[in-house]
Write an enzyme that holds these catalytic residues in place. Sequence first.
Site, PDB file in Angstrom:
ATOM      1  N   HIS A   1       0.447 -25.740   5.649  1.00 47.56           N
ATOM      2  CA  HIS A   1       0.098 -26.560   6.859  1.00 47.56           C
ATOM      3  C   HIS A   1      -0.895 -27.569   7.503  1.00 47.56           C
ATOM      4  O   HIS A   1      -1.214 -27.876   7.717  1.00 47.56           O
ATOM      5  CB  HIS A   1       0.510 -25.380   8.092  1.00 47.56           C
TER       6      HIS A   1
ATOM      7  N   ASP B   1      18.972 -38.760   1.953  1.00 53.11           N
ATOM      8  CA  ASP B   1      19.950 -38.629   0.935  1.00 53.11           C
ATOM      9  C   ASP B   1      19.266 -39.238  -0.409  1.00 53.11           C
ATOM     10  O   ASP B   1      18.627 -39.798  -0.850  1.00 53.11           O
ATOM     11  CB  ASP B   1      20.788 -39.574   0.860  1.00 53.11           C
TER      12      ASP B   1
END
Length: 430
Positions: A161, A357
Amino acid sequence: MTMEVEVISRKCIKPSSPTPLHLRTHKLSLLDQYVPPIYVPMVFYYPNQDTNLSPSDIISQRLQLLKQSLSETLSRFYPFAGKVKDSLSIDCNDEGIYFIEARVQNPLTEFLKQPDLSFINKFLPYHLDWSATPTEGTHVAIVQVTTFSCGGIVIGVYVSHIIADGTALSSFIKSWAAAARQSSTEEAALVCPKFDGSSLFPPTDAYPTEATMMDAVIPFFRTGKYITRRFVFDASAIATLKAKAKSSRVQNPTCVEVAVNLRRRAMPPLSEYCMGNFIWRATTLFTNGEAELEGLVYLLREAITKVNSDFVKSLELEGKEGLTKICNIVKDISGECNEVDFVGLSSWCNLGLYEIDFGWGKPTWVSNVGITSSKRVFMNNMIILLDPKLKDGIEAWMTSLDEADMGILEVDKELLEYVTLDPSPLGLST
């Protein structure tokens, strides 16, 4: 049928070109210092739709493509290939992303028919739980690719993070996918990540640990057994709830009234390819008399509105002023810990995760992780909101400390009018 995840290899994927010497140390920003030093997980599920090749050939080709495109992507996202140096910086040493290959001797659809949320952790690095803390010398980013007997693939990504919020992490994965699709003349060539957060929000070497987001909410936590459930709202339910939440004070309630992305609040707005943390928490206090939906939405909107361009500017100040503002905010929150119950909400909606994708189609499902732990973790009474594959709905991942409280939610008649509990992603992706 029993499903087991078997790790078959571990290696580091290095950038395709070396990081220039003047970029070998990446400085964290003030906001990077503020966020909890944990790993952020995202998990993507890709069933095999190719019937021309055998599953083993498909797996071999796609694994090679994932590694090669990841290497190319890391040449631009170079801090992701480094290690944590200290509380102020990342050592961009080109050691690479820690890359784990694993396999399951079952078809992916067998898992997706009725996912066991606690099992999702096995699609992420085996030696970490999601709340593990990156320390000096640990990898900034870790990837696990799990293949299935049908040729399906699950890609689990862990990123510290301190280097990325949800927007930054999704931008990294989108760029990786674009490289895999070989869109070198289009998206992949245009993406130019910026790692200049420390110039916008200067860090301090005297940052007090008690001023972090983690320390602000730790007093609210309790020790016990955690449980996660997934509540899915479809488009019709969201439309109904929006209508109920509408009032003279909030005439256009949104699907998500919970999180603040500072990129959009800065003046001028910052790009989604600004890496690091550009998020802030909007906090509000609910009392029993304000518990109606209309009142809750108004108070959330009021809290979010306060995080405006002037607020962003105040955090950008050099020296002690930006830090002092953060310390005062954290102090105010911590001072309420003995009087209120804490419920946290974070939104991963509108990040375009279902558009990612790699060249063999969009994911059937994108998930968080399920928590079933007796440890004291950051996600106590935490709700993570995600888009479902079908538009205009919401997946709410609720993690609660108390199994009894979760049991009440699971049978609450009013709630069940709007949600489906843990539905199969296969049914939601048609």
